[in-house]
Each structure stands twice: as structure tokens, then as C-alpha cells.
Write a protein that holds these residues in place. Structure first.
Motif, PDB file in Angstrom:
ATOM      1  N   ASN A  51      82.036  64.586  -2.880  1.00  0.00           N
ATOM      2  CA  ASN A  51      82.339  64.532  -1.444  1.00  0.00           C
ATOM      3  C   ASN A  51      81.206  65.168  -0.632  1.00  0.00           C
ATOM      4  OD1 ASN A  51      84.760  63.242  -1.822  1.00  0.00           O
ATOM      5  ND2 ASN A  51      86.018  65.087  -1.651  1.00  0.00           N
ATOM      6  N   LEU A  55      78.862  63.227   2.193  1.00  0.00           N
ATOM      7  CA  LEU A  55      78.674  63.690   3.562  1.00  0.00           C
ATOM      8  C   LEU A  55      77.205  63.985   3.849  1.00  0.00           C
ATOM      9  CD1 LEU A  55      81.823  65.981   3.831  1.00  0.00           C
ATOM     10  CD2 LEU A  55      81.483  63.764   4.932  1.00  0.00           C
ATOM     11  N   LYS A  56      76.472  64.449   2.845  1.00  0.00           N
ATOM     12  CA  LYS A  56      75.041  64.685   3.032  1.00  0.00           C
ATOM     13  C   LYS A  56      74.298  63.385   3.330  1.00  0.00           C
ATOM     14  CE  LYS A  56      72.489  67.234   0.468  1.00  0.00           C
ATOM     15  NZ  LYS A  56      71.835  67.787  -0.743  1.00  0.00           N
ATOM     16  N   MET A  58      75.366  60.975   4.883  1.00  0.00           N
ATOM     17  CA  MET A  58      75.682  60.577   6.248  1.00  0.00           C
ATOM     18  C   MET A  58      74.986  61.456   7.281  1.00  0.00           C
ATOM     19  SD  MET A  58      79.748  59.944   5.655  1.00  0.00           S
ATOM     20  CE  MET A  58      80.110  59.976   7.398  1.00  0.00           C
ATOM     21  N   TRP A  60      75.273  64.932   7.587  1.00  0.00           N
ATOM     22  CA  TRP A  60      75.907  66.186   7.975  1.00  0.00           C
ATOM     23  C   TRP A  60      75.138  67.361   7.380  1.00  0.00           C
ATOM     24  CZ3 TRP A  60      79.584  66.344  11.595  1.00  0.00           C
ATOM     25  CH2 TRP A  60      80.366  65.216  11.805  1.00  0.00           C
ATOM     26  N   ILE A  65      79.512  70.626   6.646  1.00  0.00           N
ATOM     27  CA  ILE A  65      80.269  70.085   5.509  1.00  0.00           C
ATOM     28  C   ILE A  65      81.232  71.149   4.991  1.00  0.00           C
ATOM     29  CG2 ILE A  65      80.098  69.280   3.119  1.00  0.00           C
ATOM     30  CD1 ILE A  65      77.442  67.979   3.863  1.00  0.00           C
ATOM     31  N   TYR A  74      91.275  67.136   6.498  1.00  0.00           N
ATOM     32  CA  TYR A  74      90.136  66.447   7.081  1.00  0.00           C
ATOM     33  C   TYR A  74      90.219  64.956   6.755  1.00  0.00           C
ATOM     34  CZ  TYR A  74      88.047  66.708   2.388  1.00  0.00           C
ATOM     35  OH  TYR A  74      87.801  66.585   1.054  1.00  0.00           O
ATOM     36  N   PHE A  76      88.037  61.477   6.251  1.00  0.00           N
ATOM     37  CA  PHE A  76      86.733  60.833   6.098  1.00  0.00           C
ATOM     38  C   PHE A  76      86.536  59.745   7.139  1.00  0.00           C
ATOM     39  CE2 PHE A  76      86.337  62.627   1.743  1.00  0.00           C
ATOM     40  CZ  PHE A  76      85.049  63.091   1.865  1.00  0.00           C
ATOM     41  N   MET A  79      85.307  61.391  10.170  1.00  0.00           N
ATOM     42  CA  MET A  79      83.942  61.840   9.940  1.00  0.00           C
ATOM     43  C   MET A  79      82.952  60.685  10.069  1.00  0.00           C
ATOM     44  SD  MET A  79      84.370  64.382   6.694  1.00  0.00           S
ATOM     45  CE  MET A  79      85.610  65.678   6.681  1.00  0.00           C
ATOM     46  N   GLN A  83      79.992  60.705  12.708  1.00  0.00           N
ATOM     47  CA  GLN A  83      78.612  60.715  12.250  1.00  0.00           C
ATOM     48  C   GLN A  83      77.878  59.447  12.646  1.00  0.00           C
ATOM     49  OE1 GLN A  83      77.349  63.273  11.544  1.00  0.00           O
ATOM     50  NE2 GLN A  83      75.433  62.944  10.464  1.00  0.00           N
TER      51      GLN A  83
END
Length: 246
Positions: A51, A55-56, A58, A60, A65, A74, A76, A79, A83
Motif C-alpha cells: 500500500n 501511494l508513493k 501516485m 504522495w 502516507i 481511509y 483509496f 486518495m 492525488q
């Protein structure tokens, strides 16, 4: 599944150093130890690691994160939406920067290399164009602003060269101690204005005071140049209009 830090690093194709850093900032902390008192990663840690990597990709930052993953519920989906907006904004700013670089390189191809001061002046002039247009629109009709600062990409190269010429000349004039009302400065100002598709009457409309002109310059230029330019325009106005009794 129970893996030591070295085994976990191999399993997820990362480095022990990265995992140690994640642990240090509280992003991914192994919660168990084996019989040898080594910290071990479990299946939930594996899911969390992937996960984090998702996110990295994308864009963030790790600190955000960490905050998101600490929330109990949360999403996704949310997010992704957030993002996407961030990345679109970054893309727009990158495109604007690339466009500015292309314009600067075009000027350099036409006139030769710029010194640091000239380069910074021209870059700031391009970077602040929209702000400049907003200021000018407070005092001039939109059609006049378009003549002063054309948005048309075909007209921009000529505008940039003119801008470079004017900024460089006035900076040089300040450096060598020319007076704003001197013949050299007034002659250059006249030549530049002759190249602008704008009549002198449009530039100095009777209902618009020169104090407002100076206010615009102070907002657009470094203080010393704004003061010099303002005085040069005052002198130019006096020569053009008061000399003719207008």
C-alpha cells in the motif's frame, strides 16, 4: 508468514536501509520478534508495504502516507481523486516552466547568452505575466493589455525580445549612471514604444495619471528599475505632450 528484515527486504525487492527508515519514521514497524529476538514482519506488514509503494507511485510524500494509513477508515478512491488533482496541478506547473525555458532559449538564440541579472529579470517577467496582466487590466482596456502583453504564441517571441531589450537597457543605464531624462534613455524608450503596436495616446490616456503608471511599474519591476523607469516615462510624457501644449 514471518520474515526477518533481510528476508522481507528480499521478498519485496527493497533494501534493509529503506525498511529501517520506514521503521524510524513510524511508517512500517514490525510488531513481533522471533525466538532469536529479531524483529519480524508478518503478512499484514506485507500488505501495508505494498500500500505504501502504491501511494508513493501516485506521488504522495511519506509523511502524508503515514498519516493516511493511520486513519481507521481511509479510502483509496478518495486518495486517487485527491492525488489526481495534485498531479494535474504539478503537470501544469511543469508545462509552464518548460514553456518559460523555451522562451528564454529562443531569446538567447536570437541575442546571445544573458548574464545572470538579465536572465533573472527576464525569467521573472515571464513568470509573473499573468499577475502583470491582472494589474494592467485595472487601468487599461483588455484590447490595450493584449497589445502590451500578447498571449498569442506567434507574437510572444517578438514581445520577449522587446522585453529583454528594454530590461537590459534600463539595467545598464542604472549601472552606468545615466539619468532617466537623458537623451540616450529617452531615445531608447521612443524606439521601443515605436515597436509596440500601441499608440502613445493609448498608453497615456488623459484620464489616467502617471502616478498610476508608476504604481504598475513598482508592482512589476525591482525597486531601482521601477523608480528609474517611472522617471523616464514622466520625462517622455512631458516631451511628448507638454511640449505640444496638450
Amino acid at each position: 508468514m514471518e520474515l526477518t528484515v533481510g528476508q522481507f527486504a528480499s521478498a519485496v525487492d527493497t533494501t534493509i536501509r529503506t525498511l529501517r527508515y520506514y521503521e524510524k519514521i513510524g511508517l512500517l514497524v514490525p510488531g513481533k520478534k522471533n525466538d532469536a529476538n529479531q524483529k519480524i514482519y508478518a503478512r499484514d506488514d506485507l500488505k501495508k508495504f505494498y500500500n505504501i509503494q502504491l501511494l508513493k507511485t501516485m506521488g504522495w510524500p511519506l509523511i502524508e502516507i503515514k498519516q493516511m494509513l493511520e486513519e481507521t477508515a481511509y479510502s483509496f478512491g478518495e486518495m486517487v481523486e485527491m492525488q489526481e488533482a495534485v498531479l494535474r496541478d504539478k503537470r501544469n506547473r511543469i508545462n509552464e516552466s518548460l514553456e518559460m525555458i523555451a522562451r528564454i532559449k529562443n531569446v538567447m538564440n536570437e541575442t546571445g547568452n544573458l548574464n545572470n541579472k538579465e536572465l533573472m529579470l527576464l525569467m521573472n517577467a515571464i513568470r509573473l505575466e499573468e499577475d502583470q496582466r491582472m494589474i494592467l487590466q485595472q487601468y487599461f482596456p483588455a484590447t490595450t493589455v493584449d497589445k502590451i502583453m500578447p498571449k498569442n504564441k506567434q507574437q510572444q517571441p517578438a514581445f520577449d525580445l522587446l522585453n529583454r531589450r528594454l530590461l537590459s537597457f534600463f539595467q545598464t543605464s542604472i549601472d552606468i549612471g545615466l539619468r532617466p531624462e537623458s537623451q540616450e534613455v529617452q531615445h531608447e524608450l521612443q524606439e521601443v514604444l515605436d515597436l509596440v503596436p500601441l499608440s502613445v495616446n493609448e498608453l497615456f490616456q488623459s484620464e489616467r495619471s502617471l502616478d498610476k503608471q508608476s504604481e504598475i511599474l513598482r508592482a512589476l519591476l525591482p525597486d531601482d528599475m521601477a523608480e528609474f523607469f517611472g522617471e523616464a516615462i514622466h520625462a517622455f510624457y512631458n516631451n511628448q505632450f507638454e511640449g505640444r501644449g496638450e
